[in-house]
Design a protein around this motif. Structure first.
Motif, PDB file in Angstrom:
ATOM      1  N   PHE B 124       0.809  -1.209   0.000  1.00 53.34           N
ATOM      2  CA  PHE B 124       0.000   0.000   0.000  1.00 53.34           C
ATOM      3  C   PHE B 124       0.851   1.271   0.000  1.00 53.34           C
ATOM      4  CE2 PHE B 124      -2.821   3.173   2.144  1.00 53.34           C
ATOM      5  CZ  PHE B 124      -3.720   3.299   1.112  1.00 53.34           C
ATOM      6  N   VAL B 125       1.866   1.318   0.869  1.00 55.63           N
ATOM      7  CA  VAL B 125       2.693   2.533   0.894  1.00 55.63           C
ATOM      8  C   VAL B 125       3.491   2.676  -0.402  1.00 55.63           C
ATOM      9  CG1 VAL B 125       2.862   2.996   3.365  1.00 55.63           C
ATOM     10  CG2 VAL B 125       4.404   1.330   2.326  1.00 55.63           C
ATOM     11  N   SER B 126       3.865   1.531  -1.012  1.00 54.41           N
ATOM     12  CA  SER B 126       4.582   1.612  -2.284  1.00 54.41           C
ATOM     13  C   SER B 126       3.699   2.207  -3.375  1.00 54.41           C
ATOM     14  CB  SER B 126       5.064   0.228  -2.736  1.00 54.41           C
ATOM     15  OG  SER B 126       6.002  -0.264  -1.820  1.00 54.41           O
ATOM     16  N   LEU B 127       2.409   1.852  -3.312  1.00 58.01           N
ATOM     17  CA  LEU B 127       1.443   2.413  -4.257  1.00 58.01           C
ATOM     18  C   LEU B 127       1.366   3.931  -4.063  1.00 58.01           C
ATOM     19  CD1 LEU B 127      -1.099   2.005  -6.231  1.00 58.01           C
ATOM     20  CD2 LEU B 127      -2.418   2.054  -4.138  1.00 58.01           C
ATOM     21  N   LEU B 128       1.250   4.359  -2.792  1.00 54.13           N
ATOM     22  CA  LEU B 128       1.162   5.797  -2.495  1.00 54.13           C
ATOM     23  C   LEU B 128       2.428   6.510  -2.948  1.00 54.13           C
ATOM     24  CD1 LEU B 128      -0.484   5.820   1.047  1.00 54.13           C
ATOM     25  CD2 LEU B 128      -1.515   6.422  -1.144  1.00 54.13           C
ATOM     26  N   ASP B 129       3.570   5.890  -2.672  1.00 49.26           N
ATOM     27  CA  ASP B 129       4.841   6.478  -3.060  1.00 49.26           C
ATOM     28  C   ASP B 129       4.909   6.660  -4.579  1.00 49.26           C
ATOM     29  OD1 ASP B 129       7.804   7.069  -2.415  1.00 49.26           O
ATOM     30  OD2 ASP B 129       7.920   5.525  -3.966  1.00 49.26           O
ATOM     31  N   GLY B 130       4.520   5.610  -5.311  1.00 51.27           N
ATOM     32  CA  GLY B 130       4.557   5.669  -6.774  1.00 51.27           C
ATOM     33  C   GLY B 130       3.630   6.742  -7.318  1.00 51.27           C
ATOM     34  N   LEU B 131       2.398   6.790  -6.749  1.00 51.54           N
ATOM     35  CA  LEU B 131       1.429   7.792  -7.197  1.00 51.54           C
ATOM     36  C   LEU B 131       1.939   9.204  -6.928  1.00 51.54           C
ATOM     37  CD1 LEU B 131      -2.150   6.543  -6.210  1.00 51.54           C
ATOM     38  CD2 LEU B 131      -1.298   7.132  -8.480  1.00 51.54           C
ATOM     39  N   GLY B 132       2.428   9.432  -5.718  1.00 55.18           N
ATOM     40  CA  GLY B 132       2.906  10.761  -5.339  1.00 55.18           C
ATOM     41  C   GLY B 132       4.057  11.201  -6.214  1.00 55.18           C
ATOM     42  N   MET B 133       5.042  10.311  -6.370  1.00 57.13           N
ATOM     43  CA  MET B 133       6.213  10.637  -7.195  1.00 57.13           C
ATOM     44  C   MET B 133       5.789  10.871  -8.640  1.00 57.13           C
ATOM     45  SD  MET B 133       9.223  10.728  -5.784  1.00 57.13           S
ATOM     46  CE  MET B 133       9.590  10.746  -4.041  1.00 57.13           C
ATOM     47  N   GLY B 134       4.875  10.020  -9.140  1.00 58.94           N
ATOM     48  CA  GLY B 134       4.419  10.130 -10.530  1.00 58.94           C
ATOM     49  C   GLY B 134       3.692  11.439 -10.775  1.00 58.94           C
ATOM     50  N   ILE B 135       2.784  11.793  -9.859  1.00 60.19           N
ATOM     51  CA  ILE B 135       2.025  13.032 -10.026  1.00 60.19           C
ATOM     52  C   ILE B 135       2.963  14.232  -9.897  1.00 60.19           C
ATOM     53  CG2 ILE B 135       0.193  14.477  -9.032  1.00 60.19           C
ATOM     54  CD1 ILE B 135      -1.211  11.780  -8.311  1.00 60.19           C
ATOM     55  N   GLY B 136       3.886  14.159  -8.946  1.00 61.29           N
ATOM     56  CA  GLY B 136       4.875  15.231  -8.801  1.00 61.29           C
ATOM     57  C   GLY B 136       5.687  15.400 -10.083  1.00 61.29           C
ATOM     58  N   PHE B 137       6.093  14.274 -10.655  1.00 60.62           N
ATOM     59  CA  PHE B 137       6.873  14.288 -11.900  1.00 60.62           C
ATOM     60  C   PHE B 137       6.040  14.897 -13.039  1.00 60.62           C
ATOM     61  CE2 PHE B 137       8.821  11.977 -15.583  1.00 60.62           C
ATOM     62  CZ  PHE B 137      10.101  12.454 -15.436  1.00 60.62           C
ATOM     63  N   THR B 138       4.768  14.461 -13.123  1.00 58.96           N
ATOM     64  CA  THR B 138       3.880  14.974 -14.173  1.00 58.96           C
ATOM     65  C   THR B 138       3.704  16.482 -14.045  1.00 58.96           C
ATOM     66  OG1 THR B 138       2.702  12.877 -14.065  1.00 58.96           O
ATOM     67  CG2 THR B 138       1.632  14.648 -15.280  1.00 58.96           C
ATOM     68  N   LEU B 139       3.437  16.954 -12.802  1.00 56.41           N
ATOM     69  CA  LEU B 139       3.270  18.393 -12.583  1.00 56.41           C
ATOM     70  C   LEU B 139       4.532  19.142 -12.978  1.00 56.41           C
ATOM     71  CD1 LEU B 139       1.348  18.542  -9.177  1.00 56.41           C
ATOM     72  CD2 LEU B 139       0.520  19.227 -11.432  1.00 56.41           C
ATOM     73  N   GLY B 140       5.671  18.598 -12.582  1.00 60.05           N
ATOM     74  CA  GLY B 140       6.938  19.242 -12.917  1.00 60.05           C
ATOM     75  C   GLY B 140       7.118  19.370 -14.419  1.00 60.05           C
ATOM     76  N   LEU B 141       6.855  18.274 -15.151  1.00 61.26           N
ATOM     77  CA  LEU B 141       6.991  18.309 -16.608  1.00 61.26           C
ATOM     78  C   LEU B 141       5.990  19.279 -17.231  1.00 61.26           C
ATOM     79  CD1 LEU B 141       7.522  14.613 -17.779  1.00 61.26           C
ATOM     80  CD2 LEU B 141       9.207  16.345 -17.257  1.00 61.26           C
ATOM     81  N   PHE B 142       4.776  19.313 -16.646  1.00 70.31           N
ATOM     82  CA  PHE B 142       3.743  20.208 -17.176  1.00 70.31           C
ATOM     83  C   PHE B 142       4.182  21.671 -17.026  1.00 70.31           C
ATOM     84  CE2 PHE B 142       0.096  22.960 -16.123  1.00 70.31           C
ATOM     85  CZ  PHE B 142      -0.495  23.004 -17.374  1.00 70.31           C
ATOM     86  N   VAL B 143       4.680  22.027 -15.829  1.00 70.06           N
ATOM     87  CA  VAL B 143       5.103  23.418 -15.587  1.00 70.06           C
ATOM     88  C   VAL B 143       6.231  23.795 -16.548  1.00 70.06           C
ATOM     89  CG1 VAL B 143       6.187  24.972 -13.932  1.00 70.06           C
ATOM     90  CG2 VAL B 143       4.346  23.461 -13.197  1.00 70.06           C
ATOM     91  N   LEU B 144       7.223  22.922 -16.669  1.00 77.10           N
ATOM     92  CA  LEU B 144       8.338  23.179 -17.590  1.00 77.10           C
ATOM     93  C   LEU B 144       7.833  23.335 -19.022  1.00 77.10           C
ATOM     94  CD1 LEU B 144      11.199  20.763 -16.510  1.00 77.10           C
ATOM     95  CD2 LEU B 144      11.513  23.125 -17.199  1.00 77.10           C
ATOM     96  N   GLY B 145       6.980  22.388 -19.438  1.00 73.56           N
ATOM     97  CA  GLY B 145       6.452  22.405 -20.803  1.00 73.56           C
ATOM     98  C   GLY B 145       5.629  23.648 -21.055  1.00 73.56           C
TER      99      GLY B 145
END
Lengths: 203, 199
Positions: B124-145
């Motif tokens: 469960f925590v691995s799922l949360l970790d993956g989701l959080g990191m993934g969404i953070g990564f997506t937001l970061g790429l979106f802002v840069l883009g």
């Protein structure tokens, strides 16, 4: 020895499961992918040709193969032409041009001409140009520079090289590649015109 | 750490791009437009969540000595799945991102989370970790883009923002623009941290 056996077993199992999973996904997506490529080509043919009522992309309905030369081994090189007809009259021919002079890999362009060799429309099917710059060759302002042009009324080159076609700000190489590819194909069409129109006319 | 912070740490405190500075290849290469950033981010998020889950589930089965090759096989399989599915069902998007999708395999964020987190923690925590990191990564790429698209092309998500008089800063959509934007954002993030007093 016992440990190494376990390592081999675990790694082999993981790879095996991965292989089975990938095989399944590949089987599932094979058809949609083939369909997407076909649809892509068909869409390009449709947008570069005048209105037609046959099926130019299917064998016996318009797609013809013309010998355009010989390779090093002496075998014929054939090229596909897509002939569009309307009520039994040829209204246009579409063909692909490929340029390896782009900024990143091949540029594949679909050219549609009326039977006299005047461009009706062009479409970029595939390219790997610099996003935001060279990619503008696939957008409307550039594509709309071509309809109405033929070998006689146009000097085929970008303005920088003394030709008639506007290049794109910040990108000269990509438009130049497209222009050269179209020029080559128009010349080839002109050369093989009789053969294409005879072979392509509906029986 | 509570479950909530396992999720939110990827959004700020351990942001994969701006704090861990991982996955720079896709970060710099694909962010020429906002939509590319979102698509790349979502593809990475899928692979990250899926590989985190599988790695976490197998954490007691995989011997430490072969963990890296095992993780890579798992990650590469999910990347291939994304590649095939995207090619079949989102063909136009695949045409733009096609070159970069296979590179998700070597994205350090994913192997990093598998190694540093999922291989030690529960499902469960691995799922949360993956989701959080993934969404953070997506937001970061979106802002840069988004920043690069606005200045370099005068559009956002393909919508024209300015009138005729706008002259695009072409450098912003070329590779140097990626470094400049990333540098400014990193500086901004550090400044905010300084003000918060947690740096």
């Amino acid at each position: 020895m016992k440990e190494i056996g376990k390592l081999i077993l675990v790694l082999t199992l993981i790879c095996f499961i991965a292989a089975v999973a990938l095989y399944q996904v590949n089987e599932l997506t094979k058809e949609p992918i083939a369909l997407a490529y076909k649809e892509e080509k068909l869409k390009a043919i449709r947008s570069v040709l005048p209105k037609y009522d046959n099926k130019p992309d299917t064998e016996n309905e318009g797609k013809i193969s013309i010998v355009i030369g010989k390779d090093d081994a002496g075998n014929d090189i054939a090229k596909d032409y897509y002939v569009a007809t309307m009520e039994g009259e040829i209204v246009g021919v579409a063909f692909e041009g490929i340029s390896s002079e782009g900024y990143g890999g091949d540029i594949v362009v679909m050219v549609g001409v009326t039977p006299d060799g005047t461009i009706h429309g062009i479409e970029i099917i595939r390219h790997a140009e610099t996003p935001g710059l060279g990619t503008k060759i696939a957008e409307e302002p550039f594509l709309s520079l071509f309809p109405g042009r033929n070998l006689e009324n146009t000097k085929w080159g970008v303005k920088k090289d003394g030709g008639d076609i506007d290049q794109i700000t910040g990108a000269t190489i990509s438009p130049r590649a497209v222009v050269f590819a179209i020029d080559d194909e128009l010349k080839r069409f002109f050369e093989k015109k009789e053969e294409i129109l005879t072979k392509g006319s509906p029986q | 750490m509570s479950n909530l912070t396992e999720f939110t740490k990827g959004l700020w405190d351990e942001h994969p791009i701006f704090k861990l500075v991982l996955g720079m290849c896709p970060t710099l290469a694909v962010t020429t437009a906002a939509i590319n950033g979102i698509a790349m981010g979502l593809a990475t998020t899928f692979v990250l969540v899926a590989s985190n889950l599988v790695v976490s589930a197998l954490r007691n089965v995989i011997p430490a000595k072969v963990r890296i090759p095992s993780f890579i096989v798992i990650i590469a399989s999910f990347v291939t799945i994304v590649d095939l599915v995207m090619n079949g069902y989102f063909h136009d998007l695949h045409k733009t991102l096609g070159l970069f999708i296979p590179l998700i395999v070597v994205n350090c964020v994913i192997l990093g989370r598998a190694e540093a987190f999922a291989s030690k923690k529960g499902l469960f925590v691995s799922l949360l970790d993956g989701l959080g990191m993934g969404i953070g990564f997506t937001l970061g790429l979106f802002v840069l883009g988004a920043i690069r698209e606005i200045f370099g092309n005068g559009t956002i998500l393909g919508i024209t923002l300015f009138g005729e008089g706008f002259y695009p800063l072409i450098i912003m959509i070329l590779p140097p623009g990626a470094f400049i934007t990333l540098g400014i954002l990193l500086a901004l993030m550090n400044k905010i941290e300084e003000i918060r007093g947690t740096a």
